[in-house]
Design an enzyme around this catalytic site. Structure first.
Site, PDB file in Angstrom:
ATOM      1  N   LYS A 120       0.842  -1.205   0.000  1.00  0.00           N
ATOM      2  CA  LYS A 120       0.000   0.000   0.000  1.00  0.00           C
ATOM      3  C   LYS A 120       0.878   1.256   0.000  1.00  0.00           C
ATOM      4  O   LYS A 120       2.095   1.165   0.119  1.00  0.00           O
ATOM      5  CB  LYS A 120      -0.953  -0.028   1.203  1.00  0.00           C
ATOM      6  CG  LYS A 120      -1.753  -1.340   1.335  1.00  0.00           C
ATOM      7  CD  LYS A 120      -2.810  -1.510   0.250  1.00  0.00           C
ATOM      8  CE  LYS A 120      -3.315  -2.928   0.087  1.00  0.00           C
ATOM      9  NZ  LYS A 120      -4.317  -3.387   1.014  1.00  0.00           N
TER      10      LYS A 120
HETATM   11  C1  LIG Z   1      -5.148  -4.587   1.515  1.00  0.00           C
HETATM   12  C2  LIG Z   1      -6.648  -4.561   1.558  1.00  0.00           C
HETATM   13  C3  LIG Z   1      -7.373  -4.970   2.678  1.00  0.00           C
HETATM   14  C4  LIG Z   1      -6.764  -5.654   3.864  1.00  0.00           C
HETATM   15  O1  LIG Z   1      -5.688  -5.013   4.419  1.00  0.00           O
HETATM   16  P1  LIG Z   1      -4.622  -5.868   5.260  1.00  0.00           P
HETATM   17  O2  LIG Z   1      -3.812  -4.808   5.898  1.00  0.00           O
HETATM   18  O3  LIG Z   1      -3.847  -6.696   4.273  1.00  0.00           O
HETATM   19  O4  LIG Z   1      -5.361  -6.706   6.232  1.00  0.00           O
HETATM   20  C5  LIG Z   1      -8.761  -4.810   2.654  1.00  0.00           C
HETATM   21  N1  LIG Z   1      -9.398  -4.306   1.591  1.00  0.00           N
HETATM   22  C6  LIG Z   1      -8.729  -3.939   0.484  1.00  0.00           C
HETATM   23  C7  LIG Z   1      -9.497  -3.372  -0.668  1.00  0.00           C
HETATM   24  C8  LIG Z   1      -7.342  -4.078   0.421  1.00  0.00           C
HETATM   25  O5  LIG Z   1      -6.695  -3.738  -0.695  1.00  0.00           O
END
Ligand SMILES: *Cc1c(COP(=O)(O)O)cnc(C)c1O
Length: 398
Positions: free
Chosen positions: A197
């Site tokens: 991210k």
């Molecule tokens: C990455 C993501 C999540 C979950 O995040 P984590 O930190 O990996 O638990 C949830 N929703 C979306 C759309 C994501 O891209």
């Protein structure tokens, strides 16, 4: 011009070292900030948690940000602390990471899947309108790839239906809807700080909201549902505390928050870099007939967590998966975001969803490919990806 053979057929790949689809950017300052936190008296909950929360609230334009163990925990905490449970429906897009819908299922609520628009992969308000029932408690669009959902339509729709509008903003930290930073557009927004991210804590998540009562409840929920007032009292000498509700251990450690705080200072730079790389993709992909980038919505600022293209399969002799394999062989770390959630075995078995339920989403899923994009990527890396796409789509041109 004679064509060089594809790497998948034994030709020379465009890149010998694979370009990943995403990766974190950690610099010396990040490392020093974490080292300082590690040398402090606090390993888990300490002063960095509050500092990170304050900085994140500021960056996302919200009154409060509550740090949580990861994005999935953030989504779960949000749904649970809104008292969404058995008998309640939450409308989510079918094209998302499973955690968006899972958060509703964790709480015993019913995830109701709606279509996305094929040009943007954003939740389709027309389909949402059809899926609102008496049981609907919330609508939770995903700001897909980093682009804000169609809030011009979703905000009045939710208001008229008397349901809560939330955001899975796990792609979108750093983006803006009009003048509003993502995190201040809907009642509450969940973020993820996973390494792919925009900013990372290693693992990490947060919920941004203006609702101070909700924030208070989420802080209690992340600490076993134990009342903080009493925890503070116990710090001052008493061993006793009250567990008010069934909570979890969803705390984020102090050194992860230190990393997050340091990373947040670079959010604007990261976002600008991603936007510039995306602009280069936009420009250089225009002459590839079988490749269509997603459409951009005017008036909002795209955080570009992902750069996604659609393949015009009518112009190709292969399907998306074969194109994917050929690009991988060229040293390009392509990916697919995502398999529609309703097609996962768990949802088919437990919730009775099936192929054919969401025809638009299922069709666009066959066309999508995610190209590499991360803030430390170079323009020449973008050019390699485009060269590989040109090579592959030419070789497979119908
Ligand atoms: C990455 C993501 C999540 C979950 O995040 P984590 O930190 O990996 O638990 C949830 N929703 C979306 C759309 C994501 O891209």
């Amino acid at each position: 011009m004679s064509q060089s053979p594809l790497a998948i057929d034994g030709g020379t790949p465009v890149r010998t070292q694979t370009l990943p689809y995403g990766r974190q950017s950690i610099d010396e300052q990040d490392i020093q900030t974490v080292v300082t936190a590690l040398k402090s008296d606090f390993l888990t909950t300490g002063p960095m948690v509050g500092e990170f929360e304050k900085a994140l609230a500021l960056a996302s334009g919200a009154k409060e940000a509550v740090a949580l163990a990861n994005g999935t925990a953030a989504l779960h905490t949000l749904i649970a602390c809104l008292d969404i449970g058995p008998g309640d429906e939450v409308i989510v897009p079918a094209l998302t990471f499973a955690a968006t819908a899972n958060a509703v299922a964790f709480c015993g609520g019913t995830p109701v899947f709606a279509e996305v628009r094929p040009e943007t992969l954003l939740l389709d308000p027309d389909d949402v309108a059809k899926k609102i029932t008496k049981k609907t408690r919330a609508i939770m669009p995903v700001d897909f790839a980093g682009q804000p959902a169609d809030y011009d339509r979703l905000i009045p729709m939710a208001r008229d239906a008397g349901v809560i509008l939330l955001t899975d903003g796990c792609h979108a930290l750093g983006g803006m809807f009009g003048e509003k930073p993502i995190g201040s557009v809907t009642h509450a927004t969940a973020f993820s700080m996973h390494p792919v991210k925009t900013i990372t804590c290693g693992e990490g998540g947060a919920v941004a909201t203006d609702d101070e009562k909700l924030a208070h409840r989420m802080r209690r929920f992340r600490h076993h549902g134990i009342s903080k007032d009493h925890a503070e009292r116990s710090l001052s000498g008493s061993w006793d505390y009250d567990m008010i509700e069934l909570g979890y251990n969803y705390r984020l450690t102090d050194f992860q928050c230190a990393l997050g705080l340091s990373q947040l200072g670079k959010l604007e730079g990261f976002t600008k870099k991603r936007q510039a790389l995306a602009a280069r993709y936009d420009e250089t992909l225009t002459d590839l007939e079988a490749v269509r980038p997603l459409e951009k919505v005017p008036g909002s600022s795209h955080a570009y967590h992902l750069y996604i293209i659609r393949l015009d399969l009518a112009r190709l002799t292969v399907d998306r998966n074969q194109a994917f394999d050929a690009l991988k062989a060229e040293g390009i770390g392509v990916n697919v975001h995502y398999r529609p959630v309703h097609l996962h075995p768990y949802y088919q078995k437990i919730w009775g969803t099936k192929a054919g339920d969401l025809p638009v989403t299922e069709q666009v899923f066959e066309q999508i490919l995610t190209l590499p994009l991360f803030s430390s990527m170079k323009e020449s890396d973008v050019d390699d990806v485009v060269e590989a796409l040109r090579k592959v789509t030419r070789a497979y041109a119908r």
